[in-house]
Motif scaffolding. Structure first.
Motif, PDB file in Angstrom:
ATOM      1  N   LYS A  62       0.845  -1.191   0.000  1.00 41.02           N
ATOM      2  CA  LYS A  62       0.000   0.000   0.000  1.00 41.02           C
ATOM      3  C   LYS A  62       0.883   1.244   0.000  1.00 41.02           C
ATOM      4  N   GLY A  63       0.529   2.203  -0.841  1.00 42.71           N
ATOM      5  CA  GLY A  63       1.256   3.463  -0.892  1.00 42.71           C
ATOM      6  C   GLY A  63       0.306   4.640  -0.832  1.00 42.71           C
ATOM      7  N   LEU A  64       0.729   5.721  -0.197  1.00 44.82           N
ATOM      8  CA  LEU A  64      -0.106   6.913  -0.051  1.00 44.82           C
ATOM      9  C   LEU A  64       0.678   8.146  -0.458  1.00 44.82           C
ATOM     10  N   TRP A  65       0.021   9.011  -1.274  1.00 43.81           N
ATOM     11  CA  TRP A  65       0.603  10.265  -1.692  1.00 43.81           C
ATOM     12  C   TRP A  65      -0.304  11.413  -1.255  1.00 43.81           C
ATOM     13  N   ASN A  66       0.307  12.505  -0.795  1.00 49.96           N
ATOM     14  CA  ASN A  66      -0.444  13.719  -0.503  1.00 49.96           C
ATOM     15  C   ASN A  66      -0.583  14.517  -1.793  1.00 49.96           C
ATOM     16  N   LEU A  67      -1.827  14.848  -2.143  1.00 50.24           N
ATOM     17  CA  LEU A  67      -2.087  15.588  -3.376  1.00 50.24           C
ATOM     18  C   LEU A  67      -2.133  17.092  -3.147  1.00 50.24           C
ATOM     19  N   GLY A  68      -1.878  17.481  -1.906  1.00 51.71           N
ATOM     20  CA  GLY A  68      -1.933  18.890  -1.561  1.00 51.71           C
ATOM     21  C   GLY A  68      -2.990  19.160  -0.514  1.00 51.71           C
ATOM     22  N   GLY A  69      -2.613  19.901   0.521  1.00 46.69           N
ATOM     23  CA  GLY A  69      -3.569  20.222   1.570  1.00 46.69           C
ATOM     24  C   GLY A  69      -4.023  18.991   2.319  1.00 46.69           C
ATOM     25  N   GLU A  70      -5.334  18.806   2.434  1.00 50.34           N
ATOM     26  CA  GLU A  70      -5.913  17.701   3.202  1.00 50.34           C
ATOM     27  C   GLU A  70      -6.304  16.504   2.337  1.00 50.34           C
ATOM     28  N   LEU A  71      -5.875  16.483   1.068  1.00 50.75           N
ATOM     29  CA  LEU A  71      -6.299  15.437   0.154  1.00 50.75           C
ATOM     30  C   LEU A  71      -5.159  14.455  -0.131  1.00 50.75           C
ATOM     31  N   ASP A  72      -5.447  13.151   0.018  1.00 50.81           N
ATOM     32  CA  ASP A  72      -4.470  12.083  -0.244  1.00 50.81           C
ATOM     33  C   ASP A  72      -5.076  11.043  -1.167  1.00 50.81           C
ATOM     34  N   VAL A  73      -4.203  10.288  -1.831  1.00 53.54           N
ATOM     35  CA  VAL A  73      -4.639   9.122  -2.578  1.00 53.54           C
ATOM     36  C   VAL A  73      -3.822   7.926  -2.108  1.00 53.54           C
ATOM     37  N   GLN A  74      -4.491   6.812  -1.868  1.00 51.59           N
ATOM     38  CA  GLN A  74      -3.838   5.566  -1.463  1.00 51.59           C
ATOM     39  C   GLN A  74      -4.113   4.509  -2.522  1.00 51.59           C
ATOM     40  N   VAL A  75      -3.053   3.786  -2.915  1.00 48.19           N
ATOM     41  CA  VAL A  75      -3.169   2.706  -3.893  1.00 48.19           C
ATOM     42  C   VAL A  75      -2.704   1.416  -3.234  1.00 48.19           C
ATOM     43  N   ASP A  76      -3.531   0.362  -3.335  1.00 45.53           N
ATOM     44  CA  ASP A  76      -3.216  -0.952  -2.766  1.00 45.53           C
ATOM     45  C   ASP A  76      -3.088  -1.976  -3.896  1.00 45.53           C
ATOM     46  N   LEU A  77      -2.133  -2.876  -3.752  1.00 50.27           N
ATOM     47  CA  LEU A  77      -2.048  -4.080  -4.574  1.00 50.27           C
ATOM     48  C   LEU A  77      -2.079  -5.275  -3.634  1.00 50.27           C
ATOM     49  N   PHE A  78      -2.833  -6.326  -3.979  1.00 50.52           N
ATOM     50  CA  PHE A  78      -2.941  -7.454  -3.056  1.00 50.52           C
ATOM     51  C   PHE A  78      -3.011  -8.778  -3.812  1.00 50.52           C
ATOM     52  N   HIS A  79      -2.475  -9.793  -3.154  1.00 47.62           N
ATOM     53  CA  HIS A  79      -2.545 -11.163  -3.661  1.00 47.62           C
ATOM     54  C   HIS A  79      -2.771 -12.074  -2.457  1.00 47.62           C
ATOM     55  N   GLU A  80      -3.868 -12.842  -2.503  1.00 46.40           N
ATOM     56  CA  GLU A  80      -4.218 -13.757  -1.414  1.00 46.40           C
ATOM     57  C   GLU A  80      -4.384 -15.160  -2.001  1.00 46.40           C
ATOM     58  N   ARG A  81      -3.833 -16.142  -1.321  1.00 39.10           N
ATOM     59  CA  ARG A  81      -3.971 -17.523  -1.798  1.00 39.10           C
ATOM     60  C   ARG A  81      -4.371 -18.425  -0.636  1.00 39.10           C
ATOM     61  N   ALA A  82      -5.372 -19.279  -0.885  1.00 39.91           N
ATOM     62  CA  ALA A  82      -5.823 -20.271   0.086  1.00 39.91           C
ATOM     63  C   ALA A  82      -5.786 -21.634  -0.581  1.00 39.91           C
ATOM     64  N   SER A  83      -5.256 -22.623   0.107  1.00 43.84           N
ATOM     65  CA  SER A  83      -5.184 -23.976  -0.439  1.00 43.84           C
ATOM     66  C   SER A  83      -5.662 -24.979   0.597  1.00 43.84           C
ATOM     67  N   ASN A  84      -5.921 -26.204   0.141  1.00 46.36           N
ATOM     68  CA  ASN A  84      -6.354 -27.290   1.014  1.00 46.36           C
ATOM     69  C   ASN A  84      -7.693 -26.971   1.682  1.00 46.36           C
ATOM     70  N   LEU A  85      -8.641 -26.462   0.873  1.00 46.47           N
ATOM     71  CA  LEU A  85      -9.928 -26.033   1.418  1.00 46.47           C
ATOM     72  C   LEU A  85     -10.884 -27.194   1.667  1.00 46.47           C
ATOM     73  N   PHE A  86     -10.901 -28.162   0.745  1.00 46.21           N
ATOM     74  CA  PHE A  86     -11.880 -29.243   0.835  1.00 46.21           C
ATOM     75  C   PHE A  86     -11.212 -30.590   0.594  1.00 46.21           C
ATOM     76  N   ASP A  87     -11.791 -31.612   1.178  1.00 47.18           N
ATOM     77  CA  ASP A  87     -11.310 -32.978   1.001  1.00 47.18           C
ATOM     78  C   ASP A  87     -12.015 -33.586  -0.214  1.00 47.18           C
ATOM     79  N   LEU A  88     -11.598 -33.111  -1.404  1.00 48.08           N
ATOM     80  CA  LEU A  88     -12.185 -33.579  -2.639  1.00 48.08           C
ATOM     81  C   LEU A  88     -11.164 -34.423  -3.401  1.00 48.08           C
ATOM     82  N   ASP A  89     -11.522 -34.825  -4.624  1.00 47.00           N
ATOM     83  CA  ASP A  89     -10.617 -35.670  -5.409  1.00 47.00           C
ATOM     84  C   ASP A  89      -9.526 -34.817  -6.029  1.00 47.00           C
ATOM     85  N   GLY A  90      -8.433 -34.625  -5.333  1.00 48.75           N
ATOM     86  CA  GLY A  90      -7.340 -33.817  -5.829  1.00 48.75           C
ATOM     87  C   GLY A  90      -7.179 -32.547  -5.022  1.00 48.75           C
TER      88      GLY A  90
END
Length: 316
Positions: A62-90
């Motif tokens: 996550k990064g945040l820039w001040n655009l001047g005065g009381e105004l900011d912009v924040q940009v997020d990049l995310f990657h989430e991975r979950a494995s082994n969720l169910f006891d299925l075939d494979g």
């Protein structure tokens, strides 16, 4: 919207983030987080004996820039991975990849208010080898309110599926959500927080597997997370430990999934002297994700009975 277009949008946001400080000469601050979670899941209904203990890996920048005065912009990049969720075939797994942009206005030293927009892709691999990729867009309003040692924050919004590659039956089509968080600072570099998310969604029933029947297609997701964080003295690094409880439900077949997860993680802070300083003026607004609800929706939908026999099959 194709996966390639979504990826191009995320990469474009990252490129914009990289050039803004140089071109606009604006102050910049950021946070990078890596966390790993080991969970234990129990199921109710037809999936009671078909659940496993998931492993989760989350990476956020996550990064945040001040655009001047009381105004900011924040940009997020995310990657989430979950494995082994169910006891299925494979093996089965799910991954979210996307980005969020926040436009933030500070109100003296008492609050910050903002709007957020997000695009992300959910790629779910089922035990049979079938893959479902759904893409989503989200819009939200958000805010933070400060006291001496307390911070209250919240976010509410809606999201919609803007594309899906088959099989799509049971994927979450759209929904609304609300998030809240309370954080207490024991000192400037040590904090305790309690966060909660509640999401209500509807499922995709446009598939022959439903047989043209009039089915209830609602789903819900509830998440609680208790976290402790401490930043090491004279370093940009902090460590965190957390415990979360997640409950996912679908009305069809009265299926429920309850997951308890223990998390360990590290955060790296750029150009923020303390945790409290980052909380009040840094890249602290949340990326809206929804735990493992998107990955489990396709299995806990009306397609659940045939999937348990022969699997075939969406985070913020």
């Amino acid at each position: 919207m194709s996966h390639r277009l979504l990826m191009s949008s995320v990469c474009g946001a990252a490129l914009l983030a990289s050039v803004m400080p140089a071109s606009a000469d604006t102050p910049f601050t950021g946070v990078v987080q890596l966390s790993v979670g080991a969970g234990s899941t129990s199921g109710g209904g037809i999936l009671a004996s078909a659940v496993e203990d998931p492993v989760n890996v989350d990476l956020k920048a996550k990064g945040l820039w001040n655009l001047g005065g009381e105004l900011d912009v924040q940009v997020d990049l995310f990657h989430e991975r979950a494995s082994n969720l169910f006891d299925l075939d494979g093996k089965d797994s799910g991954a979210n990849l996307g980005g969020t942009v926040h436009l933030i206005h500070s109100v003296e030293n008492r609050a910050r208010l903002g709007f957020a927009g997000s695009l992300w892709s959910n790629d779910t691999l089922f035990g049979s080898g079938d893959r479902s990729e759904a893409r989503y867009g989200l819009a939200a309003v958000e805010g933070q309110f400060f006291d001496t040692n307390w911070t209250l924050s919240g976010q509410m919004g809606l999201f919609d599926q803007i594309g899906c590659d088959a099989p799509c039956a049971g994927t979450i089509e759209d929904g609304t959500y609300i998030q809240g968080k309370i954080r207490y600072f024991l000192n400037d570099n040590t904090s305790l927080s309690l966060a909660t998310t509640q999401m209500w969604g509807s499922l995709n029933t446009n598939d022959p597997i439903f047989g043209g029947k009039a089915l209830s297609d609602s789903t819900s997701h509830t998440l609680w997370r208790l976290e402790a964080e401490h930043r090491l003295a004279n370093t940009p690094l902090s460590g965190l430990v957390a415990f979360s409880h997640e409950r996912n439900e679908t009305e069809f077949n009265n299926i429920t999934l309850d997951t308890n997860t223990v998390w360990l993680g590290v955060r790296f802070y750029l150009d923020q002297p303390t945790l409290k300083a980052n909380d009040r003026a840094g890249a602290e607004f949340e990326t809206p994700t929804f735990g493992n609800s998107l990955e489990s929706a396709g299995v806990t939908s009306a397609a659940a009975p045939p999937m348990v026999v022969s699997p075939g099959g969406p985070a913020l």
